[in-house]
Enzyme design. Structure first.
Site: not given
Ligand code: AR6
Length: 177
Positions: A29, A37, A39, A122, A124
């Site tokens: 982000n 997720g 990340d 993008s 999820g």
């Protein structure tokens, strides 16, 4: 699997944090300070030094990408990109998503990366419709490869079989077309 010039493009169901490639791409982000997720999985696997480096980067705009080291990951580098949040499609989501793939590959080239793995950016929490996202991912990577003959391997890392089937469909459509 699809071969473009010297580069093999493949899709696999795999946890991206386990891949032995020069760089993995993170679906981050704009803060670059971690999240859920993929990340969250990347930060957990890389260890706290990744967050420390991310804190020096001053975030990242949507559609752009920034490079860090991979720390405890098998990958040497992490390329953090910020996908668009899906808002119905009229807010430039498609071109911002394509920009994520292009900017990530520019970062890769600057770091002399020969192998790279992408998650489904993008798809999820950010809710981008996956069929369209996968088309954009495959086409943008293929287009960028003609400008970057040094890349040897691109992996699309999928969380499940349904996502794998989308990539396989797009890759085989281009292999036969
Ligand atoms: N390996 C491969 N793919 C994965 C993994 C993994 N370990 N974990 C999840 N996926 P998401 P986004 C898939 O939500 O939509 C974060 O909180 C997942 O099934 O990770 O771009 C960030 O901080 C999906 O197909 O990323 C942002 O705030 C894909 O990776 C926000 O989520 C992307 O899902 C970004 O949302």
């Amino acid at each position: 699997m699809l071969t473009i010039g010297n580069c093999r493009i493949e899709a696999q169901v795999v946890d991206i944090t386990t891949l032995h490639v020069d760089a993995i791409v993170n679906a981050a982000n704009t803060s670059l300070l971690g999240g859920g997720g993929v990340d969250g999985a990347i930060h957990r696997a890389a260890g706290p030094d990744l967050l420390r480096e991310c804190q020096t980067l001053n975030g990242c705009p949507t559609g752009d990408a920034k490079l860090t080291a991979g720390y405890r990951l098998p990958a040497k580098h992490v390329i953090h990109t910020v996908g668009p949040v899906w808002n119905g499609g009229a807010r430039d989501e498609a071109s911002l998503l394509a920009s994520c793939y292009r900017c990530s590959l520019e970062c890769a080239r600057a770091a002399a990366v020969k192998s790279i793995a992408f998650p489904a950016i993008s798809c999820g929490v950010y809710r981008f419709p996956p069929d369209e996202a996968v088309k954009i991912a495959v086409q943008t990577v293929i287009d960028a490869l003609s400008a970057d003959p040094s890349l040897e391997r691109v992996v699309f890392a999928c969380f499940d079989d349904a996502m794998l089937a989308r990539y396989e469909r797009e890759l085989s459509a281009r292999a036969s077309g």
